[in-house]
Design an enzyme around this catalytic site. Structure first.
Site, PDB file in Angstrom:
ATOM      1  N   ARG A 109       0.867  -1.195   0.000  1.00  0.00           N
ATOM      2  CA  ARG A 109       0.000   0.000   0.000  1.00  0.00           C
ATOM      3  C   ARG A 109       0.891   1.228   0.000  1.00  0.00           C
ATOM      4  O   ARG A 109       1.700   1.422   0.908  1.00  0.00           O
ATOM      5  CB  ARG A 109      -0.916   0.019   1.224  1.00  0.00           C
ATOM      6  CG  ARG A 109      -1.606   1.364   1.399  1.00  0.00           C
ATOM      7  CD  ARG A 109      -2.693   1.380   2.431  1.00  0.00           C
ATOM      8  NE  ARG A 109      -3.862   0.656   1.962  1.00  0.00           N
ATOM      9  CZ  ARG A 109      -5.075   0.774   2.502  1.00  0.00           C
ATOM     10  NH1 ARG A 109      -5.269   1.587   3.515  1.00  0.00           N
ATOM     11  NH2 ARG A 109      -6.087   0.092   2.031  1.00  0.00           N
ATOM     12  N   HIS A 136      -7.423   0.654  -6.474  1.00  0.00           N
ATOM     13  CA  HIS A 136      -7.620  -0.158  -5.262  1.00  0.00           C
ATOM     14  C   HIS A 136      -8.232  -1.514  -5.674  1.00  0.00           C
ATOM     15  O   HIS A 136      -9.372  -1.821  -5.346  1.00  0.00           O
ATOM     16  CB  HIS A 136      -8.523   0.597  -4.272  1.00  0.00           C
ATOM     17  CG  HIS A 136      -8.455   0.074  -2.873  1.00  0.00           C
ATOM     18  ND1 HIS A 136      -7.650  -0.984  -2.499  1.00  0.00           N
ATOM     19  CD2 HIS A 136      -9.101   0.455  -1.738  1.00  0.00           C
ATOM     20  CE1 HIS A 136      -7.798  -1.222  -1.207  1.00  0.00           C
ATOM     21  NE2 HIS A 136      -8.670  -0.369  -0.721  1.00  0.00           N
ATOM     22  N   GLN A 139      -9.826  -4.102  -3.097  1.00  0.00           N
ATOM     23  CA  GLN A 139     -11.136  -3.688  -2.588  1.00  0.00           C
ATOM     24  C   GLN A 139     -12.228  -4.076  -3.576  1.00  0.00           C
ATOM     25  O   GLN A 139     -13.273  -4.616  -3.210  1.00  0.00           O
ATOM     26  CB  GLN A 139     -11.150  -2.170  -2.354  1.00  0.00           C
ATOM     27  CG  GLN A 139     -12.520  -1.620  -1.970  1.00  0.00           C
ATOM     28  CD  GLN A 139     -12.986  -2.097  -0.605  1.00  0.00           C
ATOM     29  OE1 GLN A 139     -12.240  -2.051   0.354  1.00  0.00           O
ATOM     30  NE2 GLN A 139     -14.227  -2.572  -0.505  1.00  0.00           N
ATOM     31  N   ASP A 232     -17.698   6.563  -1.170  1.00  0.00           N
ATOM     32  CA  ASP A 232     -16.308   6.584  -0.693  1.00  0.00           C
ATOM     33  C   ASP A 232     -16.125   7.912   0.045  1.00  0.00           C
ATOM     34  O   ASP A 232     -16.963   8.825  -0.081  1.00  0.00           O
ATOM     35  CB  ASP A 232     -15.337   6.483  -1.893  1.00  0.00           C
ATOM     36  CG  ASP A 232     -13.870   6.329  -1.466  1.00  0.00           C
ATOM     37  OD1 ASP A 232     -13.601   6.143  -0.250  1.00  0.00           O
ATOM     38  OD2 ASP A 232     -12.988   6.396  -2.349  1.00  0.00           O
ATOM     39  N   CYS A 273     -16.536   1.373   0.543  1.00  0.00           N
ATOM     40  CA  CYS A 273     -15.287   0.641   0.813  1.00  0.00           C
ATOM     41  C   CYS A 273     -14.849   0.797   2.264  1.00  0.00           C
ATOM     42  O   CYS A 273     -14.133  -0.063   2.778  1.00  0.00           O
ATOM     43  CB  CYS A 273     -14.187   1.099  -0.152  1.00  0.00           C
ATOM     44  SG  CYS A 273     -13.949   2.883  -0.168  1.00  0.00           S
ATOM     45  N   ARG A 313     -13.395  -8.709   1.904  1.00  0.00           N
ATOM     46  CA  ARG A 313     -11.983  -8.384   1.673  1.00  0.00           C
ATOM     47  C   ARG A 313     -11.118  -9.592   2.040  1.00  0.00           C
ATOM     48  O   ARG A 313     -10.140  -9.904   1.384  1.00  0.00           O
ATOM     49  CB  ARG A 313     -11.547  -7.181   2.534  1.00  0.00           C
ATOM     50  CG  ARG A 313     -12.110  -5.835   2.139  1.00  0.00           C
ATOM     51  CD  ARG A 313     -11.652  -5.385   0.779  1.00  0.00           C
ATOM     52  NE  ARG A 313     -10.210  -5.419   0.608  1.00  0.00           N
ATOM     53  CZ  ARG A 313      -9.372  -4.444   0.966  1.00  0.00           C
ATOM     54  NH1 ARG A 313      -9.847  -3.330   1.479  1.00  0.00           N
ATOM     55  NH2 ARG A 313      -8.070  -4.554   0.762  1.00  0.00           N
TER      56      ARG A 313
HETATM   57  N1   CP Z   1     -11.247  -0.203   2.375  1.00  0.00           N
HETATM   58  C1   CP Z   1      -9.981  -0.197   2.796  1.00  0.00           C
HETATM   59  O1   CP Z   1      -9.018  -0.414   2.063  1.00  0.00           O
HETATM   60  O2   CP Z   1      -9.853   0.053   4.126  1.00  0.00           O
HETATM   61  P1   CP Z   1      -8.485   0.338   4.885  1.00  0.00           P
HETATM   62  O3   CP Z   1      -7.944   1.628   4.359  1.00  0.00           O
HETATM   63  O4   CP Z   1      -8.883   0.429   6.324  1.00  0.00           O
HETATM   64  O5   CP Z   1      -7.544  -0.796   4.630  1.00  0.00           O
HETATM   65  N1  NVA Z   2     -10.355   6.704  -1.820  1.00  0.00           N
HETATM   66  C1  NVA Z   2     -10.005   6.253  -0.484  1.00  0.00           C
HETATM   67  C2  NVA Z   2     -10.203   4.783  -0.353  1.00  0.00           C
HETATM   68  C3  NVA Z   2      -9.994   4.249   1.045  1.00  0.00           C
HETATM   69  C4  NVA Z   2     -10.154   2.754   1.120  1.00  0.00           C
HETATM   70  C5  NVA Z   2      -8.566   6.636  -0.167  1.00  0.00           C
HETATM   71  O1  NVA Z   2      -7.702   6.475  -1.030  1.00  0.00           O
HETATM   72  O2  NVA Z   2      -8.307   7.108   0.942  1.00  0.00           O
END
Ligand code: CP
Ligand code: NVA
Length: 327
Positions: A109, A136, A139, A232, A273, A313
């Site tokens: 990440r 993502h 997700q 989101d 998400c 997930r």
């Molecule tokens: N939806 C998601 O990726 O959540 P986190 O940022 O908590 O991992």
């Molecule tokens: N668009 C959001 C998604 C979080 C899972 C972000 O990048 O923070």
């Protein structure tokens, strides 16, 4: 079942897998979910070691990959931003080569997509993008499983994403739509709409002739007949300085019971998400009292499937790691 074509492959964006491969992965995830409910775990990754690298914070991605790896028989090891110091103490490609010699797969990440792509190139083992500024994919695998559980098939399914239409979630849903034939509507104010060329390029590559992607600021057009409304956060990680501007741009698109009713469908569901601002007193919500992309009535209501998505997930992460590492 023979060895999957996914063995040895990375998932940096959903574009990396064909529609057939995504379908195979979702079927495997559904099977693993059914088995886990009966207390049966498939130890396809026995003796393997999985690294989880987080340059941004996480709740769901972290818990789902840790439990998915452990229940598959692998050992997961977590690395935070300060442990690694990418590009500060050591280059991405040197760290990637070390991880590739030691681990069997890496969840990453980070920020720019080019970093996770470079990491995958040099690691030489499967790398899974656990969110970057652009995509993502892990997700959206869970979101697709949730849609399948509720509607049985994806081809032609109308889905409305509401919010920042250019962010990692909107674009990954658009890739999924082009691959699998969803009828995706992206509801966003003009300033937050994806570039038309980006959407045209995805549709030109579509694997299903049912695929549709509509980008609009017209809520009625975006919502009519929709099976699912997807939310989101208005401000993605790393964009916090834009909070005020985003609230002004998106406040009229808060998902309310009235907006859900505009689908005209009694069976429509609400997806997100997570994390979500839905009227709770978190520190950020106190600092920005009008940040709230969904009313609590919808988030906590009968149409909401947001915690099914969170659980999924884990099942999809398990399928992804098993198929790409073990085949
Ligand atoms: N939806 C998601 O990726 O959540 P986190 O940022 O908590 O991992
Ligand atoms: N668009 C959001 C998604 C979080 C899972 C972000 O990048 O923070």
């Amino acid at each position: 079942m023979g060895i999957s074509t996914l063995k040895g492959r990375s998932l940096l964006s959903l574009r990396d897998f064909s529609a057939a491969e995504i379908t195979e992965l979702l079927e495997h995830a559904a099977d693993l979910k059914t088995r886990a409910a009966q207390g049966e775990y498939v130890h396809a990754l026995a003796g393997k070691n999985i690294a989880l690298i987080f340059l941004k914070p996480s709740c769901r991605t972290r818990v789902s990959f840790v439990v998915a790896a452990t229940q598959s028989g692998a050992h997961p090891e977590i690395f935070g931003r300060e442990d690694i110091r990418f590009g500060i103490k050591e280059s991405v490609r040197d760290i990637a080569r070390v991880f590739g010699r030691v681990f069997d797969g890496v969840m990453f990440r980070g920020f720019e997509h080019s970093t996770v792509a470079e990491f995958a190139e040099y690691a030489g083992v499967p790398v899974w993008n656990g969110l970057c500024d652009s995509y993502h994919p892990t997700q959206v695998l869970a979101d697709l499983l949730t849609l399948l559980e509720n509607f049985g098939s994806l081809e032609g399914l109308p889905l409305t994403y509401v919010g920042d239409g250019r962010n990692n979630m909107a674009i990954t849903l658009a890739i999924a739509a082009a691959k699998l034939g969803l009828d995706l509507r992206i509801l966003a104010p003009e300033k937050l709409q994806p570039a038309p060329e980006q959407i045209a390029e995805l549709l030109a590559d579509a694997e299903s002739d049912r695929a549709k992607i509509t980008v609009t600021a017209d809520a009625q057009l975006a919502l009519a007949g929709s099976a699912a409304v997807y939310g989101d956060v208005w401000v993605s990680m790393g964009e916090e300085e834009q909070t005020r501007e985003r609230i002004e741009l998106l406040r009229d698109l808060k998902v309310t019971a009235e907006l859900m009713a505009a689908t005209g469908r009694a069976d429509s569901i609400y997806l997100h998400c997570l994390p979500a601002f839905h009227g709770q007193d978190t520190e950020t919500a106190i600092a920005h009292p009008d940040i709230c992309e969904v009313d609590d009535e919808v988030f906590e209501g009968a149409q909401s499937r947001v915690f099914d998505q969170s659980e999924n997930r884990m099942h999809t992460a398990k399928a992804l790691m098993q198929l790409t590492v073990a085949g």
